[in-house]
Design an enzyme around this catalytic site. Structure first.
Site, mmCIF file in Angstrom:
data_model
loop_
_atom_site.group_PDB
_atom_site.id
_atom_site.type_symbol
_atom_site.label_atom_id
_atom_site.label_comp_id
_atom_site.label_asym_id
_atom_site.label_seq_id
_atom_site.Cartn_x
_atom_site.Cartn_y
_atom_site.Cartn_z
ATOM 1 N NE ARG A 133 42.696 -65.012 -53.592
ATOM 2 C CZ ARG A 133 43.231 -64.020 -52.701
ATOM 3 N NH1 ARG A 133 43.798 -64.432 -51.797
ATOM 4 N NH2 ARG A 133 43.087 -62.989 -52.903
ATOM 5 C CE LYS A 165 44.454 -64.696 -58.217
ATOM 6 N NZ LYS A 165 42.748 -64.763 -58.641
ATOM 7 C CG HIS A 194 35.977 -68.534 -56.628
ATOM 8 N ND1 HIS A 194 37.349 -68.244 -55.875
ATOM 9 C CD2 HIS A 194 35.586 -67.328 -57.160
ATOM 10 C CE1 HIS A 194 37.419 -67.092 -56.030
ATOM 11 N NE2 HIS A 194 36.497 -66.420 -56.749
ATOM 12 C CG HIS A 217 39.027 -59.317 -52.269
ATOM 13 N ND1 HIS A 217 38.509 -60.198 -51.515
ATOM 14 C CD2 HIS A 217 39.000 -59.610 -53.540
ATOM 15 C CE1 HIS A 217 37.940 -61.066 -52.258
ATOM 16 N NE2 HIS A 217 38.170 -60.709 -53.378
ATOM 17 C CE1 TYR A 232 35.395 -63.807 -55.652
ATOM 18 C CE2 TYR A 232 36.213 -61.540 -56.006
ATOM 19 C CZ TYR A 232 36.448 -62.849 -56.028
ATOM 20 O OH TYR A 232 37.322 -63.299 -56.942
#
Length: 330
Positions: A199, A224, A282, A308, A317
C-alpha cells in the site's frame, strides 16, 4: 405497557414498571412520545431498572463527537483522516440532536442527504464513526443508551471495484517517465509497488532497517489492518532497492522521504509525462496482486504477501489476463 395520552395539547407518555418509580414525559407529537416510552422500556429490560436519562436529554451528539475526537481518535493509526471526518460531522445539523432525541430516522435522513453530495464509501465511513461513538459512549462513558440507532439503519452499498490493469507498454512508459522526473527514487518506488502490491502508506513508511538483504524480505511491523507481515522481494524489486541504497543519503533512515501529498503530485506529473490515462497509484497494487495469481500463486500465498485478511476483498483486486490463462490451460 406504556400509556400514551393527549393532555392540554401535548402528548404525554407514562411508563409504569414493577420495582421502579413511574416516569412520565410530554412531547409535541405522539410519535416522539411513543419512541421515548419504547426506549425507556428497553432500558429497563436491559439494565433491570430505569436509568437516569437526564444526561441523555442534555448531551448532544456534537458534544460526544468532540469528546471522542479528543480522547479516542488520537490513539488510532488513521487519526488524521478520522479527525477530518469528525470535523465534517460536527458541522452537520445532526450534531445538535440530543441523545434522547436521536432516532433511527435521523440517521437514515443523514445517510440519504450525504449520498447526494459524497460517495457511498464516504457515507459508510461517517456512519461507522457515528456508530462507534455511540458504542464508546454506552460502554466506556456510562451513557444509558438503550440501543445504537446507527446499527439499525441500512448502510449504502459500495461499488468501487476497479479492473484497471497496465496495458501494452504503459509500464515501460511510466518507468521512462520516472527517469525524466525530478524525484531520484520514484522509479524504485513504482517498481516496488508493482512487484510487491504494498500500500502507499506502507511504501512511504518503509525504513532501511525494515529490509533484510540476506533474506530478501521486507518486514512491516504494523499495517492498515492492524497486524504486521513479511513481504518477499522479487529479484527485480531487490535490485531496484539495492541500487537506490547506493545513491541515497546514508543518514536518511526512510527509504522514500516523501509525504502522501507529494507522492500524489509526483504521480500526476508522471502520468502526464508518460501519456498514461486514468491510472491511480493504488491501481499498481491491483496490478501486482493480479500478476501474483498469473504466476501461479494461490489465494493464501497472495494474501500473505498483500496483507488482505478477507479473501472476499482480495477477489476485488484480481483481474487476470485471459491470454495468460489460455497459456496455463495448455
Amino acid at each position: 405497557m406504556a400509556t400514551i395520552r393527549k393532555l392540554r395539547g401535548r402528548w404525554q407518555a407514562q411508563v409504569r414498571r414493577r420495582g421502579m418509580k413511574p416516569r412520565a414525559k410530554s412531547f409535541d407529537s405522539k410519535a416522539e412520545a411513543e419512541k421515548w416510552a419504547r426506549d425507556l422500556e428497553a432500558q429497563v429490560d436491559r439494565f433491570g431498572a430505569a436509568p437516569d436519562t437526564k444526561i441523555l436529554e442534555t448531551t448532544t451528539l456534537g458534544s460526544l463527537l468532540e469528546r471522542y475526537q479528543r480522547e479516542v481518535t488520537p490513539t488510532k493509526r488513521g487519526a488524521v483522516q478520522e479527525d477530518q471526518r469528525i470535523e465534517v460531522l460536527r458541522r452537520h445539523d445532526l450534531s445538535h440532536r440530543t441523545l434522547i432525541g436521536l432516532s433511527q430516522q435521523d440517521i437514515a435522513s443523514f445517510r440519504d442527504e450525504r449520498l447526494q453530495s459524497v460517495a457511498p464509501s464516504t457515507t459508510v465511513r461517517e456512519m461507522a464513526i457515528l456508530s462507534h461513538v455511540l458504542e464508546v459512549a454506552a460502554r466506556d462513558w456510562g451513557m444509558p443508551l438503550a440501543k445504537n440507532v446507527v446499527k439499525l439503519v441500512r448502510r449504502p452499498v459500495i461499488r468501487n471495484e476497479r479492473s484497471r490493469r497496465l496495458t501494452d507498454d504503459e509500464e515501460q512508459r511510466l518507468l521512462d517517465g520516472c527517469d525524466a522526473g525530478l524525484v531520484p527514487y520514484f522509479k524504485t518506488l513504482v517498481i516496488l509497488a508493482v512487484e510487491t502490491g504494498m500500500r502507499r502508506g506502507e511504501i512511504l513508511g518503509l525504513e532501511w532497517s525494515d529490509i533484510s538483504h540476506n533474506r530478501r524480505v521486507i518486514t512491516l511491523t504494523m499495517t492498515k489492518n492492524g497486524s504486521g507481515r513479511e513481504v518477499p522481494l522479487s529479484q527485480r524489486a531487490f535490485e531496484a532497492l539495492t541500487d537506490w541504497r547506493e545513491k541515497a543519503d546514508v543518514d536518511q533512515s526512510t527509504v522514500f522521504p516523501m509525504t502522501a501529498g507529494a507522492l500524489e503530485q509526483a504521480w500526476r506529473r508522471l502520468l502526464a509525462r508518460s501519456n498514461v490515462k486514468a491510472l491511480r497509484f493504488h491501481d499498481l497494487r491491483h496490478e501486482a496482486v493480479s500478476r501474483m495469481f498469473e504466476r501461479g500463486l494461490n489465494m493464501i500465498e497472495v494474501s500473505s504477501i498483500s496483507g488482505h485478511k478477507e479473501l472476499r476483498m482480495l477477489k476485488r483486486y484480481t483481474h487476470l489476463s485471459a491470454d495468460d490463462l489460455v497459456a496455463r490451460l495448455g
